[in-house]
Design a protein around this motif. Structure first.
Motif, PDB file in Angstrom:
ATOM      1  N   ALA A   1       0.825  -1.206   0.000  1.00 48.19           N
ATOM      2  CA  ALA A   1       0.000   0.000   0.000  1.00 48.19           C
ATOM      3  C   ALA A   1       0.857   1.254   0.000  1.00 48.19           C
ATOM      4  O   ALA A   1       0.511   2.262  -0.628  1.00 48.19           O
ATOM      5  CB  ALA A   1      -0.928  -0.001   1.215  1.00 48.19           C
ATOM      6  N   ALA A   2       1.990   1.197   0.697  1.00 45.10           N
ATOM      7  CA  ALA A   2       2.879   2.356   0.774  1.00 45.10           C
ATOM      8  C   ALA A   2       3.529   2.655  -0.570  1.00 45.10           C
ATOM      9  O   ALA A   2       3.911   3.801  -0.844  1.00 45.10           O
ATOM     10  CB  ALA A   2       3.944   2.133   1.835  1.00 45.10           C
ATOM     11  N   ASN A   3       3.658   1.633  -1.404  1.00 47.23           N
ATOM     12  CA  ASN A   3       4.314   1.810  -2.700  1.00 47.23           C
ATOM     13  C   ASN A   3       3.327   1.952  -3.854  1.00 47.23           C
ATOM     14  O   ASN A   3       3.737   2.250  -4.978  1.00 47.23           O
ATOM     15  CB  ASN A   3       5.250   0.620  -2.975  1.00 47.23           C
ATOM     16  N   ALA A   4       2.055   1.724  -3.581  1.00 47.83           N
ATOM     17  CA  ALA A   4       1.053   1.765  -4.644  1.00 47.83           C
ATOM     18  C   ALA A   4       0.736   3.205  -5.049  1.00 47.83           C
ATOM     19  O   ALA A   4       0.716   4.116  -4.210  1.00 47.83           O
ATOM     20  CB  ALA A   4      -0.224   1.061  -4.180  1.00 47.83           C
ATOM     21  N   ASP A   5       0.502   3.404  -6.315  1.00 49.75           N
ATOM     22  CA  ASP A   5       0.087   4.716  -6.809  1.00 49.75           C
ATOM     23  C   ASP A   5      -1.397   4.933  -6.518  1.00 49.75           C
ATOM     24  O   ASP A   5      -2.204   4.002  -6.610  1.00 49.75           O
ATOM     25  CB  ASP A   5       0.330   4.818  -8.311  1.00 49.75           C
TER      26      ASP A   5
ATOM     27  N   LYS B   1      -1.048   5.201   3.059  1.00 45.75           N
ATOM     28  CA  LYS B   1       0.231   5.504   2.416  1.00 45.75           C
ATOM     29  C   LYS B   1       0.963   6.682   3.049  1.00 45.75           C
ATOM     30  O   LYS B   1       2.198   6.658   3.165  1.00 45.75           O
ATOM     31  CB  LYS B   1       0.014   5.790   0.930  1.00 45.75           C
ATOM     32  N   TYR B   2       0.230   7.688   3.517  1.00 41.84           N
ATOM     33  CA  TYR B   2       0.896   8.934   3.881  1.00 41.84           C
ATOM     34  C   TYR B   2       0.925   9.278   5.369  1.00 41.84           C
ATOM     35  O   TYR B   2       1.660  10.192   5.758  1.00 41.84           O
ATOM     36  CB  TYR B   2       0.267  10.092   3.099  1.00 41.84           C
ATOM     37  N   VAL B   3       0.166   8.590   6.215  1.00 39.81           N
ATOM     38  CA  VAL B   3       0.336   8.813   7.654  1.00 39.81           C
ATOM     39  C   VAL B   3       1.702   8.260   8.055  1.00 39.81           C
ATOM     40  O   VAL B   3       1.941   7.063   7.960  1.00 39.81           O
ATOM     41  CB  VAL B   3      -0.791   8.135   8.468  1.00 39.81           C
ATOM     42  N   GLN B   4       2.606   9.142   8.451  1.00 36.09           N
ATOM     43  CA  GLN B   4       3.990   8.760   8.736  1.00 36.09           C
ATOM     44  C   GLN B   4       4.614   8.035   7.550  1.00 36.09           C
ATOM     45  O   GLN B   4       5.392   7.096   7.711  1.00 36.09           O
ATOM     46  CB  GLN B   4       4.067   7.895   9.992  1.00 36.09           C
ATOM     47  N   GLY B   5       4.258   8.478   6.352  1.00 36.22           N
ATOM     48  CA  GLY B   5       4.746   7.830   5.138  1.00 36.22           C
ATOM     49  C   GLY B   5       6.139   8.292   4.742  1.00 36.22           C
ATOM     50  O   GLY B   5       6.823   9.029   5.462  1.00 36.22           O
ATOM     51  N   LYS B   6       6.550   7.863   3.546  1.00 35.71           N
ATOM     52  CA  LYS B   6       7.906   8.151   3.080  1.00 35.71           C
ATOM     53  C   LYS B   6       8.149   9.638   2.863  1.00 35.71           C
ATOM     54  O   LYS B   6       9.300  10.086   2.848  1.00 35.71           O
ATOM     55  CB  LYS B   6       8.174   7.389   1.775  1.00 35.71           C
ATOM     56  N   GLN B   7       7.069  10.405   2.690  1.00 32.39           N
ATOM     57  CA  GLN B   7       7.220  11.841   2.461  1.00 32.39           C
ATOM     58  C   GLN B   7       7.547  12.610   3.733  1.00 32.39           C
ATOM     59  O   GLN B   7       7.927  13.783   3.685  1.00 32.39           O
ATOM     60  CB  GLN B   7       5.933  12.397   1.838  1.00 32.39           C
ATOM     61  N   THR B   8       7.407  11.945   4.893  1.00 38.30           N
ATOM     62  CA  THR B   8       7.590  12.608   6.188  1.00 38.30           C
ATOM     63  C   THR B   8       8.998  13.179   6.327  1.00 38.30           C
ATOM     64  O   THR B   8       9.981  12.469   6.143  1.00 38.30           O
ATOM     65  CB  THR B   8       7.325  11.618   7.338  1.00 38.30           C
ATOM     66  N   GLN B   9       9.079  14.442   6.661  1.00 41.09           N
ATOM     67  CA  GLN B   9      10.375  15.101   6.794  1.00 41.09           C
ATOM     68  C   GLN B   9      11.032  14.827   8.140  1.00 41.09           C
ATOM     69  O   GLN B   9      12.257  14.772   8.249  1.00 41.09           O
ATOM     70  CB  GLN B   9      10.204  16.620   6.611  1.00 41.09           C
TER      71      GLN B   9
END
Length: 220
Positions: free
Chosen positions: A73-77, A201-209
């Motif tokens: 899910a974290a890698n899915a578009d 995907k985005y809660v504490q996801g890879k985009q997190t700074q």
């Protein structure tokens, strides 16, 4: 007859033999019961061990599968998601003119908003919400087009999700906007399956700074 009765009670008589035979039979029966009980206990213990191993194996496999599902899910578009590239991260005291509405990154206030499932019933400061995004939160915003059912569904979702927050945003174009750092998705309804996908995907996801940074003790 009297002498015959006395003779049968002697140690070597028939009565003594019958008694010893009966005792031997009772002991043999008891030994058989003991062996049978031991076999039953061994089988029961074996069943329990096998059951425990099977349960443990299932639990490990289930956890592994859940981990794989989360990674997938974290890698899915997610269709419709917009990204905005590298954004500045300076702490400022003044208002910021953000290029997107709602903002999803850029300079921001040094104090973030509480974002451990916090639902705000009034608009919040952009600069502090952006700081929460920097910490890996998902910020849900909505305008007057959102229905009462939409708001209820989103409220329940946010309250159950650490590192998320929600607030009205009257000036946004879309009915509902999901915001993460440098990432945004607009949907028309809270029942859109992409809402759950975005959270996953985005809660504490890879985009997190700043992964793991606090989402409490902020200020409004």
């Amino acid at each position: 007859m009297g002498s015959a009765s006395k003779q049968s009670n002697k140690p070597g008589g028939k009565g003594g033999v019958d008694r010893r035979t009966r005792i031997a039979e009772l002991r043999a029966a008891e030994q058989r019961r003991d062996r049978r009980n031991k076999v039953i206990a061994s089988v029961a213990a074996g069943v329990l061990v096998i059951g425990a191993i099977a349960t443990g194996t299932w639990f490990v496999m289930d956890q592994n599968q859940k981990k794989k599902d989360r990674e997938a899910a974290a890698n899915a578009d997610i269709p419709g998601v917009k990204t905005f590239g590298d954004l500045s991260r300076n702490h400022v005291k003044d208002k910021v003119n953000y290029p997107m509405t709602p903002p999803v990154g850029g300079d921001h206030n040094a104090v973030w908003l509480d974002c451990m499932g916090h639902v705000y019933d009034k608009p919040v400061e952009n600069e502090r919400a952006v700081h929460s995004l920097e910490h890996g939160a998902v910020w849900v915003t909505y305008n007057g087009k959102a229905t009462a059912d939409d708001i209820k569904i989103l409220t329940d979702k946010v309250k159950a999700t650490p590192y998320s927050l929600m607030s009205p945003y009257p000036d946004e174009q879309g009915t509902i906007t999901l915001n993460a750092w440098s990432t945004q998705l607009i949907v028309d309804s809270a029942s859109d399956p992409r809402v759950n996908q975005f959270f996953t995907k985005y809660v504490q996801g890879k985009q997190t700074q700043e992964p793991g940074a606090s989402c409490t003790m902020g200020e409004m």
